[in-house]
Motif scaffolding. Structure first.
Motif, short mmCIF file in Angstrom:
data_model
loop_
_atom_site.label_atom_id
_atom_site.label_comp_id
_atom_site.label_asym_id
_atom_site.label_seq_id
_atom_site.Cartn_x
_atom_site.Cartn_y
_atom_site.Cartn_z
N LEU A 722 0.82 -1.20 0.00
CA LEU A 722 0.00 0.00 0.00
C LEU A 722 0.86 1.26 0.00
CD1 LEU A 722 -2.94 -0.80 2.45
CD2 LEU A 722 -3.18 0.21 0.18
N ALA A 723 1.89 1.28 0.84
CA ALA A 723 2.74 2.46 0.93
C ALA A 723 3.42 2.75 -0.40
CB ALA A 723 3.79 2.26 2.03
N ARG A 724 3.91 1.71 -1.04
CA ARG A 724 4.58 1.92 -2.33
C ARG A 724 3.58 2.41 -3.37
NH1 ARG A 724 9.36 0.71 -4.17
NH2 ARG A 724 9.83 -0.48 -2.29
N SER A 734 -1.22 11.41 -0.30
CA SER A 734 -0.95 9.99 -0.18
C SER A 734 0.19 9.73 0.78
CB SER A 734 -0.63 9.40 -1.56
OG SER A 734 -1.69 9.63 -2.46
N VAL A 735 1.27 10.55 0.68
CA VAL A 735 2.42 10.37 1.56
C VAL A 735 2.03 10.62 3.00
CG1 VAL A 735 4.76 11.15 2.08
CG2 VAL A 735 3.99 10.98 -0.30
N VAL A 736 1.28 11.69 3.22
CA VAL A 736 0.84 12.00 4.58
C VAL A 736 -0.03 10.88 5.14
CG1 VAL A 736 -0.57 13.59 5.95
CG2 VAL A 736 1.02 14.49 4.24
N ALA A 737 -0.90 10.33 4.31
CA ALA A 737 -1.76 9.26 4.78
C ALA A 737 -0.96 8.05 5.22
CB ALA A 737 -2.75 8.87 3.67
N VAL A 738 0.11 7.74 4.49
CA VAL A 738 0.95 6.62 4.88
C VAL A 738 1.63 6.90 6.21
CG1 VAL A 738 2.99 5.27 4.26
CG2 VAL A 738 1.30 5.85 2.51
N LEU A 739 2.17 8.12 6.37
CA LEU A 739 2.87 8.46 7.61
C LEU A 739 1.92 8.51 8.80
CD1 LEU A 739 5.32 11.19 6.27
CD2 LEU A 739 5.87 8.85 6.93
N ALA A 753 9.05 2.73 4.55
CA ALA A 753 8.26 2.43 3.35
C ALA A 753 8.13 3.66 2.47
CB ALA A 753 6.88 1.92 3.76
N VAL A 754 7.92 4.84 3.09
CA VAL A 754 7.82 6.07 2.31
C VAL A 754 9.13 6.38 1.62
CG1 VAL A 754 7.47 8.56 2.46
CG2 VAL A 754 5.98 7.02 3.73
#
Length: 766
Positions: A722-724, A734-739, A753-754
């Motif tokens: 998902l992160a990739r 998208s990056v913020v959501a992963v973090l 992962a980010v």
């Protein structure tokens, strides 16, 4: 292998040459008698050479045998000639062994004179007869691909091994995940392999036989010894169904002896080897057994199979009558052959000798559902792409986008270009195509017992003569037309031994061509007559699925939208007909949906909804090859699976994957449900498919999946995928959501992962 004598090898090579040439021993002897001067080469002498009990002399009979058989074996089976010198060299080694054996008899050493042996017959003892028999069979089936004949749509010089891509199977019942073919054959001693049209089951068996045979030939342990690899025996089901023996082992040995692969004295050893499980019996064309009597006869033979004998039976999934009886042996495992995956498609296209423009055109076309993943269609696309020269703009394919168009162009290529005289004109190709349609329709519709693949010669000639103007306008006799269609064009191919003295039956180059020609013929019939023929086969076990799908597109293009709409309406009112209507719409593509009137669409949606609830697997298979469908029809199936797929992935995994090529939002939401499931493998697969879909909805779905997975306990592999997928989109949200998907501050795993997705190197803490 190193214990094999030159005499045994010579006998095995001679048996293979005789089998590849397709001449019985009586035929060889007859040709020797007609030669000037006459060559003395009788059946008894030949039997001695083939069994290894006698070593040929370097005289005219042996030379004549090589000169007779090598060109014939090359023309008939593609066997590369060795040359007379090679054969004489191997014969000399065998003769030297014989001389050495005579020289080491008692009294022949230490300077003492031995009694003259000329008046006493010298018996050459056969060392390890079991080994020589199995080695001979392994040598024969190691050339299974070449002996069967390489399709002439493959370019000269292309190794057929490019078709040997990794293949996968899954249980036919819908439960269970896919596994490699090699793993499946190792796990299950009795397999029924089912496949849809063009997926390459016959090629898979031939290549599997070659791999097994080559492994047996190079193994340090000779075939038949403990721990040795099994030897494959590849036959058609019909080869055994016509035998008169009561036991499978007897019928197997008898058929191999009739082929010339075995000498008369080897039959008992083959029967013992089969009983001991030293063979793997590969039986193709289960679906081509012509009638109930032949199937009953074949079942009776299989019921006598030794429990230790591994068997693979292959046939089409359409019309599958069920597995053979077990009769106390191992249970049959029914497996379905999967289409090519992306890696196999890319590997085959890159192996084909194409210009860069042609290769780009093929890659553009294989995005069309139902084309790229089907090996036969992919090979035909590559064959047509050979005509695209360098300099054509990349991405502008001059290639068919539908199966029917692909078959039409390939048939014209066979009839005009392939092995035809230069004077063959397009107008004759039109007439021959118009003539092939009635022939295909005759064996598909009017034959007793339904669709027939094996076509007796006299019945083919009769079908040609009764084809009407298509035949009379050629102004040629039926036998000459048959020669054009078979010897020159290769559309009809003889089945069996041409030297056996019997009239050979014929097969179409591939069943798919016969299906297209049948649809082409139906399109030209009066509407009422065509619908009446269609009604007879709606419930014909799936044998007419592809024919009716292509019929819809041909009617739309050739007879107009009004008749196409009446055809769909007719099907919607018939039991089981709505799935055929869906296939027709899918084959017609966007043009089919554009002519669908609202009233007819609403009726089809309601009927399709009931069909999905009654048999979800059949509905999913109907949609799998559709290039495009109206939203309302796709929403029915996608909505049903969204309610059930996540709850029972083992039941519905194969079904939801058949929809992922369609662009509808309902399919995107279905993928989101699967991606949010607790099954990590299914979730990862769904995330990757979501990442390949365009538009804003897939992004929102991925973010929603990330939230659900985080709340329910994210699996590390799912999170990494998902992160990739999110970070590679390059969107800050998208990056913020992963973090933010973990505790505060972000976990090292999230940061790592980010960074990996963004291509940034450095420690996690940075």
């Amino acid at each position: 292998m190193e214990d094999t004598t030159a005499r045994e090898r010579l006998a095995a090579e001679l048996r293979h040459l005789v089998a590849a040439a397709g001449l019985p021993l009586s035929g060889i002897a007859a040709r020797a008698e007609t030669r000037k001067p006459v060559v003395k080469l009788g059946k008894s002498k030949l039997s001695g050479w083939l069994s290894g009990t006698c070593v040929p002399e370097a005289d005219e009979p042996f030379r004549h045998l090589v000169q007779l058989l090598e060109p014939r074996a090359h023309d008939r089976s593609g066997l590369r000639p060795r040359g007379e010198g090679w054969w004489l060299g191997l014969r000399q080694k065998a003769a030297d062994e014989r001389s050495a054996a005579r020289a080491t008899t008692p009294g022949a050493s230490r300077g003492r004179s031995a009694p003259a042996p000329e008046h006493r017959p010298v018996t050459v003892r056969r060392s390890r007869p079991r080994r020589s028999v199995l080695l001979g069979l392994a040598s024969y089936f190691a050339r299974a691909v070449e002996r069967a004949g390489v399709p002439h749509y493959l370019p000269t010089g292309l190794d057929p091994v490019v078709l040997d891509q990794p293949r996968f199977v899954r249980p036919s019942a819908g439960r269970g995940r896919r596994e490699s073919w090699e793993k499946a054959t190792a796990a299950h001693p009795r397999i029924v392999l089912l496949a849809d049209a063009g997926l390459g089951k016959t090629w898979l068996l031939r290549l599997h036989a070659r791999r097994l045979a080559e492994a047996a030939l190079v193994a340090p342990v000779p075939p038949g010894d403990p721990g040795a690899p099994p030897v494959p025996v590849l036959l058609r089901c019909g080869d055994l169904a016509c035998r008169t023996e009561l036991l499978l082992t007897d019928a197997l040995a008898g058929h191999l002896a009739d082929l010339g692969v075995l000498a008369a004295g080897d039959r008992a050893e083959v029967e013992r080897a089969a009983a001991d499980g030293r063979f793997v019996l590969l039986l193709d064309a289960y679906d081509e057994l012509p009638g109930p009597q032949d199937r009953a006869r074949w079942y009776a033979l299989l019921s006598t199979a030794p429990p230790a004998l591994p068997i693979v039976v292959a046939g089409r999934r359409a019309g599958h009558p069920g597995p053979p009886p077990t009769a106390g042996g191992p249970q049959w495992q029914e497996l379905v052959l999967e289409p090519f995956d992306r890696e196999a498609v890319v590997a085959l296209v890159r192996s084909w000798p194409l210009t860069s423009a042609a290769r780009a055109s093929v890659f553009e076309r294989v995005r069309t559902p139902g084309l790229g993943e089907v090996p036969l269609l992919l090979a035909l696309l590559c064959a047509l792409a050979e005509e695209i020269t360098e300099g054509v703009a990349d991405g502008a394919p001059d290639l068919p986008a539908a199966k029917g168009e692909l078959y039409e162009r390939m048939l014209r290529r066979f009839l005009v270009h392939e092995q035809r005289p230069p004077a063959a004109e397009d107008i004759e190709a039109d007439r021959l195509l118009d003539l092939l349609g009635p022939v295909a329709f005759h064996f598909a519709h009017r034959s007793e017992g339904g669709w027939r693949d094996v076509m007796p010669r006299e019945e083919v000639l009769r079908a040609l003569r009764t084809a009407g103007p298509a035949f009379t306008e050629l102004r040629r006799d039926a036998a000459g037309v048959l020669r054009t269609l078979s010897v020159e064009a290769g559309v009809l191919q003889p089945l069996g031994d041409p030297g056996g003295g019997r009239a050979q039956p014929y097969l179409f180059l591939h069943r798919s061509f016969a299906e297209y020609l049948t649809a082409r013929h139906l399109t030209g019939l009066p509407e009422a007559e065509a619908l009446a023929a269609l009604d007879q086969h709606l419930a014909d076990g799936g044998r007419w699925d592809d024919t009716l799908a292509m019929l819809g597109r041909l009617v739309l293009l050739g007879r107009g939208p009004a008749r196409f709409g009446r055809l769909l309406s007719h099907l919607a009112d018939r039991p089981g007909g709505v799935l055929h209507a869906v296939r027709m719409l899918g084959e017609a593509g966007e043009a089919g949906g554009a002519v669908l009137e609202p009233g007819l669409e609403g009726r089809m949606v309601e009927v399709f909804r009931r069909a999905v609830a009654d048999d979800t697997e059949a509905a999913a298979r109907a949609v799998a090859t559709c290039r495009a469908l109206p939203d309302a029809l796709v929403d029915v199936l996608a909505g049903y699976l969204a309610e059930h797929a996540a709850a029972d992935l083992d039941e519905h995994y194969g079904q939801y994957t058949r929809l992922v090529h369609l662009p509808q939002d309902s399919v995107t939401r279905l993928l989101g449900r699967v991606a949010a499931s607790r099954d990590p493998l299914a979730a990862i697969s769904a995330v990757r498919r979501l990442d390949q879909r365009p538009g804003p909805l897939p992004l929102r779905t991925l973010l929603s999946v990330l939230r659900v997975q985080t709340e329910t306990g994210l699996h590390p592999s799912v999170f990494a995928t998902l992160a990739r997928a999110l970070c590679e989109r390059g969107e800050p949200a998208s990056v913020v959501a992963v973090l933010e998907s973990g505790p505060e501050p972000p976990s090292d795993a999230a940061v790592r992962a980010v960074l990996d997705a963004l291509g940034v190197a450095g420690p996690a803490g940075s």
